[in-house]
Design a protein around this motif. Structure first.
Motif, short mmCIF file in Angstrom:
data_model
loop_
_atom_site.label_atom_id
_atom_site.label_comp_id
_atom_site.label_asym_id
_atom_site.label_seq_id
_atom_site.Cartn_x
_atom_site.Cartn_y
_atom_site.Cartn_z
N GLU A 55 -15.72 54.35 7.35
CA GLU A 55 -14.89 55.42 7.91
C GLU A 55 -13.48 55.38 7.36
OE1 GLU A 55 -15.08 54.85 12.15
OE2 GLU A 55 -17.23 55.20 12.20
N GLY A 56 -13.07 54.23 6.85
CA GLY A 56 -11.73 54.07 6.32
C GLY A 56 -11.64 52.87 5.42
N THR A 57 -10.49 52.71 4.79
CA THR A 57 -10.27 51.60 3.85
C THR A 57 -8.92 50.98 4.09
OG1 THR A 57 -11.59 52.76 2.19
CG2 THR A 57 -10.21 50.99 1.39
N ILE A 58 -8.85 49.67 3.98
CA ILE A 58 -7.59 48.95 4.11
C ILE A 58 -6.80 49.20 2.82
CG2 ILE A 58 -6.52 46.68 4.31
CD1 ILE A 58 -9.09 45.84 5.88
N THR A 59 -5.59 49.75 2.97
CA THR A 59 -4.81 50.17 1.81
C THR A 59 -3.54 49.37 1.57
OG1 THR A 59 -3.71 51.86 3.15
CG2 THR A 59 -5.68 52.54 1.92
N SER A 60 -3.14 48.53 2.53
CA SER A 60 -1.95 47.69 2.32
C SER A 60 -2.15 46.36 3.01
CB SER A 60 -0.68 48.38 2.82
OG SER A 60 -0.69 48.50 4.22
N GLU A 61 -1.31 45.40 2.64
CA GLU A 61 -1.45 44.07 3.24
C GLU A 61 -0.10 43.43 3.46
OE1 GLU A 61 -3.20 40.91 0.78
OE2 GLU A 61 -2.74 42.12 -0.97
N VAL A 62 -0.10 42.46 4.39
CA VAL A 62 1.06 41.60 4.64
C VAL A 62 0.63 40.18 4.32
CG1 VAL A 62 2.08 43.10 6.40
CG2 VAL A 62 0.48 41.31 7.09
N ASP A 63 1.57 39.28 4.28
CA ASP A 63 1.29 37.88 4.03
C ASP A 63 0.35 37.33 5.10
OD1 ASP A 63 2.28 35.45 2.38
OD2 ASP A 63 2.39 34.78 4.47
N SER A 64 -0.48 36.35 4.74
CA SER A 64 -1.45 35.79 5.69
C SER A 64 -0.79 35.06 6.86
CB SER A 64 -2.41 34.84 4.97
OG SER A 64 -1.70 33.74 4.42
N SER A 65 0.51 34.81 6.77
CA SER A 65 1.21 34.17 7.87
C SER A 65 1.74 35.19 8.89
CB SER A 65 2.38 33.32 7.36
OG SER A 65 3.35 34.16 6.76
N LYS A 66 1.48 36.48 8.63
CA LYS A 66 1.98 37.55 9.49
C LYS A 66 0.84 38.39 10.04
CE LYS A 66 6.26 37.73 6.96
NZ LYS A 66 7.12 38.44 6.07
N SER A 67 1.15 39.21 11.02
CA SER A 67 0.19 40.16 11.57
C SER A 67 0.51 41.55 11.02
CB SER A 67 0.27 40.19 13.10
OG SER A 67 -0.17 38.98 13.64
N THR A 69 1.32 45.48 10.82
CA THR A 69 2.15 46.31 11.70
C THR A 69 1.94 47.80 11.43
OG1 THR A 69 3.98 46.18 10.14
CG2 THR A 69 3.94 44.56 11.94
N GLU A 70 1.13 48.15 10.44
CA GLU A 70 0.89 49.54 10.08
C GLU A 70 -0.60 49.80 10.02
OE1 GLU A 70 2.75 50.29 6.33
OE2 GLU A 70 4.69 49.54 6.99
N ASP A 71 -0.99 51.07 10.21
CA ASP A 71 -2.40 51.44 10.12
C ASP A 71 -2.96 51.17 8.73
OD1 ASP A 71 -2.74 52.20 12.74
OD2 ASP A 71 -2.30 54.31 12.37
N ASP A 72 -4.23 50.80 8.68
CA ASP A 72 -4.95 50.48 7.44
C ASP A 72 -4.31 49.33 6.68
OD1 ASP A 72 -6.75 52.54 8.02
OD2 ASP A 72 -5.56 54.02 6.92
N GLN A 73 -3.75 48.38 7.41
CA GLN A 73 -3.10 47.21 6.83
C GLN A 73 -3.77 45.95 7.36
OE1 GLN A 73 1.03 46.09 8.08
NE2 GLN A 73 1.49 46.60 5.94
N SER A 74 -3.92 44.94 6.48
CA SER A 74 -4.51 43.67 6.89
C SER A 74 -3.63 42.53 6.41
CB SER A 74 -5.92 43.50 6.31
OG SER A 74 -5.86 43.06 4.96
N ASN A 75 -4.00 41.32 6.81
CA ASN A 75 -3.33 40.13 6.30
C ASN A 75 -4.28 39.31 5.42
OD1 ASN A 75 -4.98 39.01 8.23
ND2 ASN A 75 -3.37 37.85 9.27
N PHE A 76 -5.35 39.98 4.92
CA PHE A 76 -6.31 39.27 4.06
C PHE A 76 -6.68 40.03 2.80
CE2 PHE A 76 -8.65 41.52 7.38
CZ PHE A 76 -9.61 42.23 6.66
N GLY A 77 -6.07 41.17 2.54
CA GLY A 77 -6.34 41.87 1.29
C GLY A 77 -6.50 43.37 1.49
N ILE A 78 -6.67 44.09 0.36
CA ILE A 78 -6.84 45.54 0.39
C ILE A 78 -8.19 45.92 -0.21
CG2 ILE A 78 -4.37 46.00 0.29
CD1 ILE A 78 -4.73 46.65 -2.69
#
Length: 123
Positions: A55-67, A69-78
């Motif tokens: 239904e959707g795709t992860i398009t951005s990421e933050v460092d694995s030490s963070k959570s 904060t934006e939609d379609d964002q992960s801390n493990f990759g895009i």
């Protein structure tokens, strides 16, 4: 020697004397529709790697030490696909050919992620 002890203590207290700051990795997390989902570590029962309905795709990421904060964002990759889970508060993420259940804190407390409880999603 007595004069060096206070100097050494002052160095340790004020500067850390080169002590490294540790960063701790967070568990894999993704934010979708302003909701934070955390991995349960459980696969979706009955799914094969050939089933790729997303239904959707992860398009951005933050460092694995963070959570995230934006939609379609992960801390493990895009690039990972996701879809709504079988239960309220769950999300299923396609990681390396396997669907993995992610859940909100509330859902993690109230759901059992075994086949009998979570449900079976046939191909």
């Amino acid at each position: 020697m007595k004069k060096r002890i206070p100097l050494l203590l002052a160095c340790l207290l004020l500067t850390g004397c080169g002590a490294e700051t540790e960063s701790y990795d967070q568990p894999p997390q993704v934010m979708v529709d302003d909701t934070l989902y955390i991995t349960t570590g459980h696969p979706v029962p009955g799914q094969s790697s050939a089933d790729t309905e997303v239904e959707g795709t992860i398009t951005s990421e933050v460092d694995s030490s963070k959570s995230p904060t934006e939609d379609d964002q992960s801390n493990f990759g895009i690039g990972y696909g996701y879809r709504t889970g079988l239960h309220e508060g769950t999300l299923e993420v396609l990681i390396d050919g396997d669907w993995v259940i992610f859940a909100t804190d509330d859902a993690k407390k109230s759901l059992d992620f075994t086949v009998e409880s979570y449900g079976y999603r046939p191909d």
